[in-house]
Write a protein that holds these residues in place. Structure first.
Motif, short mmCIF file in Angstrom:
data_model
loop_
_atom_site.label_atom_id
_atom_site.label_comp_id
_atom_site.label_asym_id
_atom_site.label_seq_id
_atom_site.Cartn_x
_atom_site.Cartn_y
_atom_site.Cartn_z
N MET A 1 -24.47 36.16 12.86
CA MET A 1 -26.03 35.71 11.92
C MET A 1 -25.98 34.52 11.99
O MET A 1 -25.74 33.73 10.29
N PRO A 2 -26.96 33.92 12.75
CA PRO A 2 -27.19 32.12 12.55
C PRO A 2 -27.71 32.28 10.88
O PRO A 2 -29.11 32.59 10.62
N SER A 3 -27.07 30.85 10.46
CA SER A 3 -27.83 30.68 9.01
C SER A 3 -28.71 29.30 8.60
O SER A 3 -27.42 28.37 8.97
N GLY B 1 -19.47 34.06 19.88
CA GLY B 1 -20.70 34.79 19.20
C GLY B 1 -19.56 33.18 18.51
O GLY B 1 -20.92 33.36 17.48
N LEU B 2 -19.21 32.60 18.62
CA LEU B 2 -18.71 31.26 17.89
C LEU B 2 -19.64 29.91 18.18
O LEU B 2 -20.74 29.44 17.56
N ARG B 3 -20.41 30.27 19.65
CA ARG B 3 -21.50 29.06 20.15
C ARG B 3 -22.66 29.51 19.43
O ARG B 3 -23.00 28.73 19.33
N ASP B 4 -23.43 30.81 19.47
CA ASP B 4 -24.24 30.82 19.42
C ASP B 4 -24.69 30.70 18.04
O ASP B 4 -25.68 30.29 17.79
N HIS B 5 -23.50 31.01 17.41
CA HIS B 5 -24.14 31.21 15.55
C HIS B 5 -23.06 29.04 15.43
O HIS B 5 -24.41 29.65 14.52
N LEU B 6 -22.87 28.72 16.06
CA LEU B 6 -23.17 27.05 15.74
C LEU B 6 -24.20 26.83 16.08
O LEU B 6 -25.15 25.35 15.39
#
Length: 407
Positions: free
Chosen positions: A54-56, A398-403
């Motif tokens: 969930m990119p914030s 998940g981590l890559r896209d979020h960051l």
């Protein structure tokens, strides 16, 4: 996380439902690879298990460190936040780079896979601003059973070179003691047949660990961009049923119930760092493999430099792995001190759990790093990548896209 053999990794999710350990190789069979003091990279066996969105948008006042900056900031604790030299709030968002804890003691090299500039750039391309580098105290100190090619001055030079490469890409290096000395035969013992630093021990030892941190602190005290993480995953609570005694052992060390060796507590290690003249930010984990911080504030070590943060690890198979637990156990700590989730991960080859963890930590303004930037099997232990160009596993996506979504 700690390091079971491959067979153990197949049942890790069931057996470790209340542990929260990291899986890294212990029984490698590949031939040793030569390692220079500058690149010092070797390749672990292909079947080695790894350690256990969930990119914030971050506001400008709390933006993460930016990769490829001229230099990472000198971080310090201010209330419950991390701030840079200008007082701007910062968060550490990144990955672990495993290998320095096990390759040397197993006689295969110093790092698992490449640690050259291209490989560091691949990490930076994920918009990572912090990399945690696990270390082995016997290799750093160059004890007699360690191959000199991979220990002592060669090991230290390799770690310093990696730190320099990370900083050249604007990445904060977090140097961390992962594997340490001491015979341990109690509950959750992982290598009871040896005192050598070939697995995760319940606590640091008084014989070598203070000397390790004195040396590390002397090495990096002139570079306050380097962060110190005192000990990977303490579990004195597995050695005794007396939780109060476990937390006292955690802080004060000495003769601890259920532990075969003299323990160096967190206060002793912090004292060693400060006595060496290092004012660097220090991360201090909890118990239960760093998953339990309920009494962290009660037993918090005294720091004359006032530069501490709490460290926490979480995996989908941990005891504290729900938002209700996070709210009950972690929120009180986050309200008072800077908070770094030094390891987040799951053994599902997916990212549903870390998506939830990152969303919760984002809302609290806390920091987190994924385990691990190594090309292992993501089901036997969380592995973010399938190659060192940065191709993500299904978990790593998940981590890559979020960051990247936070930029």
């Amino acid at each position: 996380m700690r390091a079971p053999p491959r067979l153990y990794a197949l049942v890790a999710a069931a057996v470790l439902s209340v542990v929260g350990t990291a899986l890294v190789p212990t029984g490698a069979t590949a031939s040793a690879a030569s390692a220079s003091a500058t690149t010092t990279a070797s390749v672990a066996p292909a079947d080695a298990p790894s350690k256990r969105s969930m990119p914030s948008k971050a506001s400008k006042a709390t933006e993460p460190l930016r990769p490829n900056a001229a230099a990472p900031p000198k971080l310090r604790a201010s209330g419950n936040k991390l701030v840079d030299e200008n007082g701007t709030t910062r968060r550490l968002l990144g990955v672990n780079r495993s290998g320095g804890e096990f390759m040397c003691v197993q006689g295969y090299g110093i790092f698992d896979g490449p640690v050259d500039d291209a490989s560091v750039k691949a990490i930076a391309d994920w918009k990572v601003n912090a990399v945690r580098v696990p270390l082995n105290e016997e290799c750093w100190l160059g004890l007699s059973h360690i191959d000199p090619a991979y220990g002592g001055t060669n090991y230290i030079a390799a770690v310093k070179a990696l730190v320099a490469r990370l900083e050249a890409h604007g990445i904060t290096p977090i140097v961390e003691l992962h594997w340490s000395h001491g015979t341990y035969t109690g509950g959750d013992s992982h290598c009871p047949d040896t005192a050598y630093a070939t697995c995760q021990k319940p606590m640091p030892n008084a014989q070598y660990t203070p000397a390790f941190w004195t040396s590390v602190a002397q090495t990096f005290k002139s570079d306050q961009a380097v962060v110190f993480d005192l000990f990977n995953e303490p579990f004195p609570d597995r050695a005794t049923s007396d939780l109060t005694a476990a937390w006292k052992c955690w802080r004060d060390g000495g003769s601890c119930p259920g532990i075969d060796f003299q323990v160096a507590g967190m206060q002793t290690l912090l004292n060693a760092v400060r006595a060496a003249g290092a004012k660097n930010l220090v991360l201090i984990p909890g118990v239960a493999y760093s998953n339990d911080l309920r009494q962290w504030l009660t037993y918090k070590p005294n720091d004359p430099a006032g530069n501490l943060a709490a460290a926490w690890h979480t995996y989908n198979f941990n005891t504290c792995s729900s938002e209700s637990c996070f709210n009950e156990q972690l929120a009180p700590v986050i309200a008072q001190v800077p908070f770094v989730a030094g390891e987040i991960g799951e053994n599902t080859c997916s990212h549903g759990y870390i998506d939830r963890v990152m969303a919760w930590l984002d809302a609290k303004g806390a920091s987190y790093l994924g385990w691990t930037w190594n090309t292992w099997d993501c089901s036997s232990g969380p592995s973010l990548i399938s190659d060192y160009n940065g191709t993500p596993t299904n978990f790593g996506v998940g981590l890559r896209d979020h960051l990247k979504g936070m930029q």
